[in-house]
Write an enzyme that holds these catalytic residues in place. Structure first.
Site, PDB file in Angstrom:
ATOM      1  N   HIS A 113     -14.329 -52.122  27.337  1.00 17.72           N
ATOM      2  CA  HIS A 113     -13.774 -53.368  27.883  1.00 17.72           C
ATOM      3  C   HIS A 113     -14.335 -53.560  29.286  1.00 17.72           C
ATOM      4  O   HIS A 113     -14.480 -52.585  30.023  1.00 17.72           O
ATOM      5  CB  HIS A 113     -12.240 -53.284  27.973  1.00 17.72           C
ATOM      6  CG  HIS A 113     -11.659 -54.315  28.898  1.00 17.72           C
ATOM      7  ND1 HIS A 113     -11.399 -55.606  28.484  1.00 17.72           N
ATOM      8  CD2 HIS A 113     -11.365 -54.273  30.230  1.00 17.72           C
ATOM      9  CE1 HIS A 113     -10.943 -56.310  29.519  1.00 17.72           C
ATOM     10  NE2 HIS A 113     -10.904 -55.522  30.593  1.00 17.72           N
ATOM     11  N   ARG A 173     -20.815 -57.187  32.542  1.00 19.64           N
ATOM     12  CA  ARG A 173     -20.670 -57.899  31.256  1.00 19.64           C
ATOM     13  C   ARG A 173     -22.017 -57.958  30.537  1.00 19.64           C
ATOM     14  O   ARG A 173     -22.082 -57.840  29.319  1.00 19.64           O
ATOM     15  CB  ARG A 173     -20.130 -59.317  31.482  1.00 19.64           C
ATOM     16  CG  ARG A 173     -18.706 -59.384  31.936  1.00 19.64           C
ATOM     17  CD  ARG A 173     -17.700 -59.073  30.867  1.00 19.64           C
ATOM     18  NE  ARG A 173     -17.633 -60.072  29.823  1.00 19.64           N
ATOM     19  CZ  ARG A 173     -16.667 -60.125  28.910  1.00 19.64           C
ATOM     20  NH1 ARG A 173     -15.685 -59.235  28.920  1.00 19.64           N
ATOM     21  NH2 ARG A 173     -16.670 -61.045  27.972  1.00 19.64           N
ATOM     22  N   ASN A 223     -15.179 -52.160  19.704  1.00 21.85           N
ATOM     23  CA  ASN A 223     -16.448 -52.387  20.403  1.00 21.85           C
ATOM     24  C   ASN A 223     -16.599 -51.496  21.651  1.00 21.85           C
ATOM     25  O   ASN A 223     -17.240 -51.863  22.623  1.00 21.85           O
ATOM     26  CB  ASN A 223     -16.626 -53.880  20.731  1.00 21.85           C
ATOM     27  CG  ASN A 223     -15.430 -54.465  21.444  1.00 21.85           C
ATOM     28  OD1 ASN A 223     -14.557 -53.720  21.907  1.00 21.85           O
ATOM     29  ND2 ASN A 223     -15.376 -55.774  21.569  1.00 21.85           N
ATOM     30  N   TYR A 260      -3.522 -56.716  28.115  1.00 22.78           N
ATOM     31  CA  TYR A 260      -3.859 -57.813  27.204  1.00 22.78           C
ATOM     32  C   TYR A 260      -2.676 -58.775  27.194  1.00 22.78           C
ATOM     33  O   TYR A 260      -1.789 -58.693  26.359  1.00 22.78           O
ATOM     34  CB  TYR A 260      -4.190 -57.281  25.814  1.00 22.78           C
ATOM     35  CG  TYR A 260      -5.545 -56.607  25.738  1.00 22.78           C
ATOM     36  CD1 TYR A 260      -6.708 -57.289  26.114  1.00 22.78           C
ATOM     37  CD2 TYR A 260      -5.685 -55.300  25.292  1.00 22.78           C
ATOM     38  CE1 TYR A 260      -7.955 -56.688  26.051  1.00 22.78           C
ATOM     39  CE2 TYR A 260      -6.936 -54.683  25.223  1.00 22.78           C
ATOM     40  CZ  TYR A 260      -8.062 -55.388  25.600  1.00 22.78           C
ATOM     41  OH  TYR A 260      -9.302 -54.794  25.535  1.00 22.78           O
ATOM     42  N   ARG A 308     -22.510 -52.456  23.525  1.00 21.61           N
ATOM     43  CA  ARG A 308     -21.943 -52.848  22.227  1.00 21.61           C
ATOM     44  C   ARG A 308     -23.036 -53.014  21.176  1.00 21.61           C
ATOM     45  O   ARG A 308     -22.860 -52.619  20.019  1.00 21.61           O
ATOM     46  CB  ARG A 308     -21.126 -54.128  22.397  1.00 21.61           C
ATOM     47  CG  ARG A 308     -19.798 -53.887  23.113  1.00 21.61           C
ATOM     48  CD  ARG A 308     -19.137 -55.190  23.508  1.00 21.61           C
ATOM     49  NE  ARG A 308     -17.770 -55.020  23.994  1.00 21.61           N
ATOM     50  CZ  ARG A 308     -17.071 -55.989  24.555  1.00 21.61           C
ATOM     51  NH1 ARG A 308     -17.603 -57.194  24.711  1.00 21.61           N
ATOM     52  NH2 ARG A 308     -15.837 -55.773  24.973  1.00 21.61           N
ATOM     53  N   THR A 341     -18.905 -59.919  22.794  1.00 19.72           N
ATOM     54  CA  THR A 341     -17.708 -59.336  22.171  1.00 19.72           C
ATOM     55  C   THR A 341     -17.922 -58.854  20.737  1.00 19.72           C
ATOM     56  O   THR A 341     -17.470 -57.772  20.368  1.00 19.72           O
ATOM     57  CB  THR A 341     -16.559 -60.384  22.193  1.00 19.72           C
ATOM     58  OG1 THR A 341     -16.412 -60.862  23.524  1.00 19.72           O
ATOM     59  CG2 THR A 341     -15.255 -59.785  21.720  1.00 19.72           C
TER      60      THR A 341
HETATM   61  P1  ADP Z   1     -14.042 -59.183  25.514  1.00 24.23           P
HETATM   62  O1  ADP Z   1     -13.477 -57.813  25.229  1.00 24.23           O
HETATM   63  O2  ADP Z   1     -15.518 -59.262  25.207  1.00 24.23           O
HETATM   64  O3  ADP Z   1     -13.713 -59.702  26.894  1.00 24.23           O
HETATM   65  P2  ADP Z   1     -11.893 -60.840  24.377  1.00 24.23           P
HETATM   66  O4  ADP Z   1     -11.152 -60.684  25.673  1.00 24.23           O
HETATM   67  O5  ADP Z   1     -12.014 -62.225  23.833  1.00 24.23           O
HETATM   68  O6  ADP Z   1     -13.355 -60.216  24.466  1.00 24.23           O
HETATM   69  O7  ADP Z   1     -11.182 -59.960  23.258  1.00 24.23           O
HETATM   70  C1  ADP Z   1     -10.628 -58.725  23.554  1.00 24.23           C
HETATM   71  C2  ADP Z   1     -10.888 -57.766  22.426  1.00 24.23           C
HETATM   72  O8  ADP Z   1     -10.188 -58.203  21.241  1.00 24.23           O
HETATM   73  C3  ADP Z   1     -12.339 -57.661  21.964  1.00 24.23           C
HETATM   74  O9  ADP Z   1     -13.101 -56.810  22.799  1.00 24.23           O
HETATM   75  C4  ADP Z   1     -12.166 -57.111  20.571  1.00 24.23           C
HETATM   76  O10 ADP Z   1     -11.923 -55.697  20.605  1.00 24.23           O
HETATM   77  C5  ADP Z   1     -10.899 -57.811  20.084  1.00 24.23           C
HETATM   78  N1  ADP Z   1     -11.123 -59.052  19.318  1.00 24.23           N
HETATM   79  C6  ADP Z   1     -11.447 -60.260  19.823  1.00 24.23           C
HETATM   80  N2  ADP Z   1     -11.528 -61.182  18.840  1.00 24.23           N
HETATM   81  C7  ADP Z   1     -11.233 -60.575  17.680  1.00 24.23           C
HETATM   82  C8  ADP Z   1     -11.137 -60.992  16.285  1.00 24.23           C
HETATM   83  N3  ADP Z   1     -11.372 -62.241  15.908  1.00 24.23           N
HETATM   84  N4  ADP Z   1     -10.819 -60.059  15.375  1.00 24.23           N
HETATM   85  C9  ADP Z   1     -10.562 -58.790  15.748  1.00 24.23           C
HETATM   86  N5  ADP Z   1     -10.627 -58.338  17.023  1.00 24.23           N
HETATM   87  C10 ADP Z   1     -10.960 -59.200  17.986  1.00 24.23           C
END
Ligand code: ADP
Length: 163
Positions: A130, A90, A127, A50, A107, A96
């Site tokens: 990833h 995806r 969720n 991340y 999810r 998300t």
């Molecule tokens: P994805 O996992 O769907 O690719 P993102 O990369 O934007 O989504 O975000 C990574 C992870 O961060 C999400 O899967 C979720 O666990 C967490 N997350 C994202 N936005 C928020 C938020 N506003 N509040 C809390 N956790 C969040």
């Protein structure tokens, strides 16, 4: 069109005993698992996964909460291969925010929390899974998590019947 992508079953998914169920969804679609292992990562490694990019998109606070979340227990990571697999995975994973992820997606079927609730509780949205967002992320994440020797080439029956 045959692509590779990276998927992780997050700590809540492993702890809830959803590993088999999640794997089954990818296998049912004929997607090939070409690498898989369980890892319990520390914050230093989590920051490589991340990256600053998440802070730019979601804010520094979300990144910090996410680093706590992803390091709170072991995760099951996998490399998947298939036709348009980045986009297809995806789709199977779902959007998300659990509150709005469609039923039928991983999810949508196994989580229900909202961003608003997570923010109020100062928690990351849990969720369960990833998946790489695009081709650039998939290439970066596969290289970060797997060596070439850990990725395998073999034929599945799906290549004969489904692809
Ligand atoms: P994805 O996992 O769907 O690719 P993102 O990369 O934007 O989504 O975000 C990574 C992870 O961060 C999400 O899967 C979720 O666990 C967490 N997350 C994202 N936005 C928020 C938020 N506003 N509040 C809390 N956790 C969040």
């Amino acid at each position: 069109m045959i692509e590779r992508t990276f998927v992780a079953i997050k700590p809540d998914g492993v702890q809830r005993g959803l590993t088999g169920e999640i794997l089954k969804r990818f296998e049912n679609a004929g997607i090939k698992i070409i690498g898989m292992k369980m890892k319990w990562i520390d914050k230093e490694f989590a920051r490589k996964h991340y990256t600053e990019d998440i802070a730019k998109r979601r804010g520094e606070k979300v990144r910090e909460l996410l680093l706590d979340y992803i390091t709170e227990g072991p995760i099951v990571v996998m490399a998947l291969e298939g036709v348009h697999v980045i986009e297809v995975v995806r789709k199977i994973v779902g959007s998300t925010e659990p509150k709005t992820s469609a039923p039928g997606t991983i999810r949508g079927d196994f989580t229900h929390m909202s961003f608003a609730h997570a923010d109020k509780e100062e928690k990351s949205v849990k969720n369960v899974v990833h998946a790489s967002g695009d081709a650039k992320d998939a290439a970066y994440e596969l290289k970060l998590w797997f060596t070439e020797e850990e990725l395998h080439t073999y034929k599945t029956v799906h290549e004969v019947h489904i692809v």
